[in-house]
Enzyme design. Structure first.
Site, PDB file in Angstrom:
ATOM      1  N   LYS A  56       0.869  -1.174   0.000  1.00  0.00           N
ATOM      2  CA  LYS A  56       0.000   0.000   0.000  1.00  0.00           C
ATOM      3  C   LYS A  56       0.904   1.222   0.000  1.00  0.00           C
ATOM      4  O   LYS A  56       1.761   1.368   0.884  1.00  0.00           O
ATOM      5  CB  LYS A  56      -0.887  -0.003   1.253  1.00  0.00           C
ATOM      6  CG  LYS A  56      -1.678   1.289   1.515  1.00  0.00           C
ATOM      7  CD  LYS A  56      -2.878   1.400   0.605  1.00  0.00           C
ATOM      8  CE  LYS A  56      -3.774   2.582   1.005  1.00  0.00           C
ATOM      9  NZ  LYS A  56      -4.503   2.358   2.253  1.00  0.00           N
ATOM     10  N   VAL A  57       0.761   2.087  -0.987  1.00  0.00           N
ATOM     11  CA  VAL A  57       1.622   3.257  -1.120  1.00  0.00           C
ATOM     12  C   VAL A  57       0.776   4.493  -1.408  1.00  0.00           C
ATOM     13  O   VAL A  57      -0.408   4.400  -1.736  1.00  0.00           O
ATOM     14  CB  VAL A  57       2.662   3.079  -2.252  1.00  0.00           C
ATOM     15  CG1 VAL A  57       3.586   1.913  -1.964  1.00  0.00           C
ATOM     16  CG2 VAL A  57       1.974   2.928  -3.608  1.00  0.00           C
ATOM     17  N   SER A  58       1.407   5.641  -1.298  1.00  0.00           N
ATOM     18  CA  SER A  58       0.772   6.892  -1.699  1.00  0.00           C
ATOM     19  C   SER A  58       0.730   6.971  -3.223  1.00  0.00           C
ATOM     20  O   SER A  58       1.696   6.598  -3.896  1.00  0.00           O
ATOM     21  CB  SER A  58       1.566   8.086  -1.169  1.00  0.00           C
ATOM     22  OG  SER A  58       1.656   8.073   0.235  1.00  0.00           O
ATOM     23  N   THR A 110       0.457  11.579  -0.753  1.00  0.00           N
ATOM     24  CA  THR A 110      -0.530  12.208  -1.623  1.00  0.00           C
ATOM     25  C   THR A 110      -1.090  13.461  -0.974  1.00  0.00           C
ATOM     26  O   THR A 110      -1.420  14.431  -1.655  1.00  0.00           O
ATOM     27  CB  THR A 110      -1.665  11.226  -1.940  1.00  0.00           C
ATOM     28  OG1 THR A 110      -1.112   9.983  -2.355  1.00  0.00           O
ATOM     29  CG2 THR A 110      -2.566  11.767  -3.028  1.00  0.00           C
ATOM     30  N   ALA A 111      -1.219  13.453   0.362  1.00  0.00           N
ATOM     31  CA  ALA A 111      -1.719  14.635   1.063  1.00  0.00           C
ATOM     32  C   ALA A 111      -0.843  15.842   0.766  1.00  0.00           C
ATOM     33  O   ALA A 111      -1.334  16.944   0.470  1.00  0.00           O
ATOM     34  CB  ALA A 111      -1.760  14.365   2.566  1.00  0.00           C
ATOM     35  N   HIS A 154      -6.675  11.368   7.607  1.00  0.00           N
ATOM     36  CA  HIS A 154      -7.359  10.273   8.292  1.00  0.00           C
ATOM     37  C   HIS A 154      -8.233  10.754   9.441  1.00  0.00           C
ATOM     38  O   HIS A 154      -9.049  11.633   9.286  1.00  0.00           O
ATOM     39  CB  HIS A 154      -6.355   9.221   8.748  1.00  0.00           C
ATOM     40  CG  HIS A 154      -5.672   8.507   7.610  1.00  0.00           C
ATOM     41  ND1 HIS A 154      -6.229   8.391   6.375  1.00  0.00           N
ATOM     42  CD2 HIS A 154      -4.461   7.887   7.550  1.00  0.00           C
ATOM     43  CE1 HIS A 154      -5.413   7.711   5.581  1.00  0.00           C
ATOM     44  NE2 HIS A 154      -4.329   7.408   6.267  1.00  0.00           N
TER      45      HIS A 154
END
Length: 302
Positions: A56-58, A110-111, A154
């Site tokens: 799981k990655v950005s 990504t944020a 989150h």
């Protein structure tokens, strides 16, 4: 015997909820996997070094890893109303973040990419300084005046008021206004060297794991709470409800369009390398491989 996969994802409730069935042998025929739980910064680095099979990655790191990894069309975090937030201390009367000292959880996330896209449009003078802090330290730092603003993700969406903070902008909402598309946050990637057939099997197993989690949420409850980093149970539930959605079961046309828009706009501004044509396409599964079950894309209605 088929080799076990190596898999890394975050300990966040959405990821442990999604992958619980797959990694605990509850999905018939699913590949066996050795699981590592690690924060997204770590999994991003693992992907850039091509160290594990599935991660799981950005989405922000995707252009750097597509030579070795394929984007899976399921299991990730894409949605509406779930983007990162920019916060300041309540009572702060500044009407701009120009020249501000801003705390962020990562510069590979990504944020942060969404923040840079927003800043490029609204802060021509730029911010003053970017300070990388562990996620759990950002809101206290803003509250205590150690930084001028904070970029949070989150569960902070549900808790920032407890710290006496005020919302400056919801970057997901801004993205949706600009594009009409959902917000792409986290991706599931797998080694291209696994081959199209095995990648197809993995995607079907992840879809089945998502459906299993929706069908029997109590099965993963203890596991999710164990790794929820002292998050209150009601916040855990809100977190899962928001980040595990129809895009998790199937990225679909809107999800694919969102990913292409994010990476394309970022490349145009020089924030990311351009993605070669076809690099985001999921390898075609060979003839004879079964289609995913029809119900694997359906979230139960509560």
């Amino acid at each position: 015997m088929t080799p076990r996969l190596t898999l890394a994802h975050s300990p966040c409730p959405n990821d442990t909820f999604v992958f619980h069935a797959l990694t605990h042998g509850l999905v018939p025929g699913a590949p066996e996997a050795d699981v590592r739980l690690a924060d997204i910064d770590i999994t991003n680095g693992l992907a850039e070094r091509s160290e594990l099979d599935v991660l799981k990655v950005s989405y922000a790191v995707l252009p750097h890893v597509l030579d070795h990894y394929a984007l899976l069309p399921c299991g990730g975090a894409v949605g509406r109303g779930c983007g990162p937030l920019v916060l300041v201390k309540d009572g702060d009367t500044a009407d701009t973040l120009a020249g501000a000292r801003v705390a962020v959880p990562s510069t590979s996330s990504t944020a942060y990419l969404l923040f840079r896209l927003w800043a490029a449009r609204t802060l021509p003078g730029g911010v003053g300084e970017i300070v990388v802090l562990p996620f759990h330290e950002i809101m206290p730092a803003v509250r205590d005046g150690l930084v001028d603003a904070g970029l949070v993700i989150h569960e902070a969406r549900f808790t920032y008021g407890h710290y006496g903070l005020r919302l400056v902008t919801d970057l997901g909402e801004e993205w949706e206004k600009q594009t009409g598309l959902p917000v792409p946050l986290g991706a599931i990637i797998a080694r291209r060297s696994l081959g199209a057939r095995r990648l197809g099997e993995l995607a079907r197993a992840i879809r089945a794991s998502v459906q299993s989690a929706w069908n029997a949420p109590e099965a993963s409850r203890a596991y999710v709470l164990k790794h929820a980093q002292e998050m209150a149970t009601d916040v855990v539930d809100q977190h899962i409800e928001l980040y595990v959605n129809s895009f998790t079961a199937e990225l679909g046309d809107d999800g694919q369009a969102a990913v292409r828009a994010l990476l394309g706009r970022s490349a145009e501004l020089g924030l990311l390398p351009a993605v070669p044509d076809g690099a985001l396409d999921f390898p075609a599964v060979p003839d004879g491989a079964p289609d995913p079950p029809a119900d694997s894309r359906q979230r139960p209605q509560h």
